[in-house]
Design a protein around this motif. Sequence first.
Motif, mmCIF file in Angstrom:
data_model
loop_
_atom_site.group_PDB
_atom_site.id
_atom_site.type_symbol
_atom_site.label_atom_id
_atom_site.label_comp_id
_atom_site.label_asym_id
_atom_site.label_seq_id
_atom_site.Cartn_x
_atom_site.Cartn_y
_atom_site.Cartn_z
ATOM 1 N N ASN A 292 0.818 -1.212 0.000
ATOM 2 C CA ASN A 292 0.000 0.000 0.000
ATOM 3 C C ASN A 292 0.854 1.267 0.000
ATOM 4 O OD1 ASN A 292 -3.043 -0.526 0.142
ATOM 5 N ND2 ASN A 292 -2.188 -2.068 1.506
ATOM 6 N N ILE A 293 2.023 1.215 0.611
ATOM 7 C CA ILE A 293 2.942 2.361 0.549
ATOM 8 C C ILE A 293 3.405 2.584 -0.888
ATOM 9 C CG2 ILE A 293 5.262 3.158 1.189
ATOM 10 C CD1 ILE A 293 4.727 1.908 3.984
ATOM 11 N N VAL A 294 3.732 1.497 -1.583
ATOM 12 C CA VAL A 294 4.122 1.614 -2.991
ATOM 13 C C VAL A 294 2.958 2.184 -3.800
ATOM 14 C CG1 VAL A 294 4.762 0.314 -5.072
ATOM 15 C CG2 VAL A 294 5.870 -0.192 -2.876
ATOM 16 N N SER A 295 1.753 1.705 -3.543
ATOM 17 C CA SER A 295 0.570 2.211 -4.244
ATOM 18 C C SER A 295 0.405 3.706 -3.987
ATOM 19 C CB SER A 295 -0.673 1.447 -3.784
ATOM 20 O OG SER A 295 -1.798 1.826 -4.533
ATOM 21 N N TRP A 296 0.565 4.133 -2.744
ATOM 22 C CA TRP A 296 0.469 5.553 -2.395
ATOM 23 C C TRP A 296 1.538 6.350 -3.124
ATOM 24 C CZ3 TRP A 296 4.210 8.419 0.195
ATOM 25 C CH2 TRP A 296 3.855 9.730 0.479
ATOM 26 N N ALA A 297 2.770 5.828 -3.180
ATOM 27 C CA ALA A 297 3.864 6.522 -3.858
ATOM 28 C C ALA A 297 3.567 6.687 -5.345
ATOM 29 C CB ALA A 297 5.183 5.770 -3.651
ATOM 30 N N VAL A 298 3.005 5.667 -5.959
ATOM 31 C CA VAL A 298 2.646 5.737 -7.379
ATOM 32 C C VAL A 298 1.591 6.823 -7.589
ATOM 33 C CG1 VAL A 298 1.522 4.478 -9.266
ATOM 34 C CG2 VAL A 298 3.287 3.352 -7.896
ATOM 35 N N VAL A 299 0.576 6.843 -6.725
ATOM 36 C CA VAL A 299 -0.484 7.850 -6.832
ATOM 37 C C VAL A 299 0.082 9.254 -6.617
ATOM 38 C CG1 VAL A 299 -2.607 8.723 -5.737
ATOM 39 C CG2 VAL A 299 -2.355 6.282 -6.204
ATOM 40 N N SER A 300 0.972 9.409 -5.652
ATOM 41 C CA SER A 300 1.525 10.732 -5.353
ATOM 42 C C SER A 300 2.395 11.259 -6.491
ATOM 43 C CB SER A 300 2.321 10.705 -4.042
ATOM 44 O OG SER A 300 3.518 9.988 -4.203
ATOM 45 N N GLN A 301 2.851 10.366 -7.368
ATOM 46 C CA GLN A 301 3.631 10.769 -8.536
ATOM 47 C C GLN A 301 2.745 10.932 -9.781
ATOM 48 O OE1 GLN A 301 6.973 11.520 -8.531
ATOM 49 N NE2 GLN A 301 6.731 11.337 -6.316
ATOM 50 N N GLY A 302 1.423 10.894 -9.559
ATOM 51 C CA GLY A 302 0.489 11.099 -10.660
ATOM 52 C C GLY A 302 0.035 9.824 -11.345
ATOM 53 N N GLY A 303 0.419 8.679 -10.812
ATOM 54 C CA GLY A 303 0.027 7.406 -11.408
ATOM 55 C C GLY A 303 -1.286 6.891 -10.853
ATOM 56 N N VAL A 304 -1.612 5.670 -11.231
ATOM 57 C CA VAL A 304 -2.838 5.016 -10.804
ATOM 58 C C VAL A 304 -2.502 4.054 -9.664
ATOM 59 C CG1 VAL A 304 -4.719 3.494 -11.555
ATOM 60 C CG2 VAL A 304 -3.753 5.161 -13.141
ATOM 61 N N ALA A 305 -3.364 4.026 -8.653
ATOM 62 C CA ALA A 305 -3.174 3.106 -7.523
ATOM 63 C C ALA A 305 -3.051 1.673 -8.034
ATOM 64 C CB ALA A 305 -4.329 3.227 -6.541
ATOM 65 N N LEU A 306 -2.290 0.861 -7.315
ATOM 66 C CA LEU A 306 -2.073 -0.525 -7.733
ATOM 67 C C LEU A 306 -3.334 -1.374 -7.653
ATOM 68 C CD1 LEU A 306 1.405 -1.243 -6.101
ATOM 69 C CD2 LEU A 306 0.896 -0.474 -8.433
ATOM 70 N N THR A 307 -4.259 -0.995 -6.766
ATOM 71 C CA THR A 307 -5.527 -1.722 -6.637
ATOM 72 C C THR A 307 -6.637 -0.715 -6.401
ATOM 73 O OG1 THR A 307 -5.552 -2.006 -4.230
ATOM 74 C CG2 THR A 307 -4.315 -3.639 -5.503
ATOM 75 N N THR A 308 -7.844 -1.235 -6.267
ATOM 76 C CA THR A 308 -8.989 -0.371 -5.988
ATOM 77 C C THR A 308 -9.048 0.054 -4.525
ATOM 78 O OG1 THR A 308 -10.358 -2.337 -5.660
ATOM 79 C CG2 THR A 308 -10.379 -1.337 -7.860
ATOM 80 N N THR A 309 -8.213 -0.539 -3.696
ATOM 81 C CA THR A 309 -8.153 -0.155 -2.286
ATOM 82 C C THR A 309 -7.433 1.179 -2.165
ATOM 83 O OG1 THR A 309 -8.019 -2.479 -1.633
ATOM 84 C CG2 THR A 309 -7.308 -0.852 0.005
ATOM 85 N N GLN A 310 -8.020 2.122 -1.428
ATOM 86 C CA GLN A 310 -7.340 3.381 -1.165
ATOM 87 C C GLN A 310 -6.097 3.072 -0.333
ATOM 88 O OE1 GLN A 310 -8.188 6.388 -2.407
ATOM 89 N NE2 GLN A 310 -9.772 5.306 -3.538
ATOM 90 N N PRO A 311 -4.908 3.529 -0.767
ATOM 91 C CA PRO A 311 -3.677 3.153 -0.063
ATOM 92 C C PRO A 311 -3.689 3.437 1.443
ATOM 93 C CG PRO A 311 -3.142 4.165 -2.154
ATOM 94 C CD PRO A 311 -4.630 4.316 -1.966
ATOM 95 N N PHE A 312 -4.183 4.581 1.862
ATOM 96 C CA PHE A 312 -4.181 4.873 3.298
ATOM 97 C C PHE A 312 -5.146 3.964 4.051
ATOM 98 C CE2 PHE A 312 -2.138 8.967 2.206
ATOM 99 C CZ PHE A 312 -1.049 8.858 3.060
ATOM 100 N N MET A 313 -6.257 3.615 3.433
ATOM 101 C CA MET A 313 -7.200 2.691 4.065
ATOM 102 C C MET A 313 -6.567 1.313 4.196
ATOM 103 S SD MET A 313 -10.019 2.213 5.570
ATOM 104 C CE MET A 313 -11.067 3.582 5.191
ATOM 105 N N GLY A 314 -5.850 0.882 3.177
ATOM 106 C CA GLY A 314 -5.157 -0.398 3.240
ATOM 107 C C GLY A 314 -4.092 -0.408 4.328
ATOM 108 N N MET A 315 -3.322 0.684 4.401
ATOM 109 C CA MET A 315 -2.296 0.772 5.439
ATOM 110 C C MET A 315 -2.915 0.776 6.833
ATOM 111 S SD MET A 315 0.606 3.398 4.021
ATOM 112 C CE MET A 315 -0.380 4.489 3.014
#
Length: 129
Positions: free
Chosen positions: A23-46
């Motif tokens: 989820n940290i990786v997913s958040w990092a991808v989103v913060s760089q303008g990318g798409v989350a790795l899954t449909t789970t919101q990264p902070f909710m997953g963390m």
Amino acid sequence: MTVTLKQLLGLQLVYGLIGIAFNIVSWAVVSQGGVALTTTQPFMGMATLSLFCLCLVAGYRHHMRAYRILMGISILVLGGGGIVVHLVNMLYRPEAYPSLIAWMLAVLINVFGLVLNLMAATGKFIDRD
């Protein structure tokens, strides 16, 4: 194969930390303008997996009834949100995932956790501390 409570708790902690890292990786991808790795919101997953890791304290403190109940609850929460939702989304919204690999990792991480949590909830371990 027989697993001790200590081994099971260690594996469950590894599961929780891998899930948090994903989820940290997913958040990092989103913060760089990318798409989350899954449909789970990264902070909710963390947050969810951090709470799961806190629930392991009951096992480490040998409060077996509380530990097994908490693991039963985690099966419902993480099994439903971490496996069923991803399977359904892949059937009906595959575009919600940036890649098949991201989807497979999310499902595999959660299947690993589900197996461990089923062992914990059903008492399939030896408590010999």
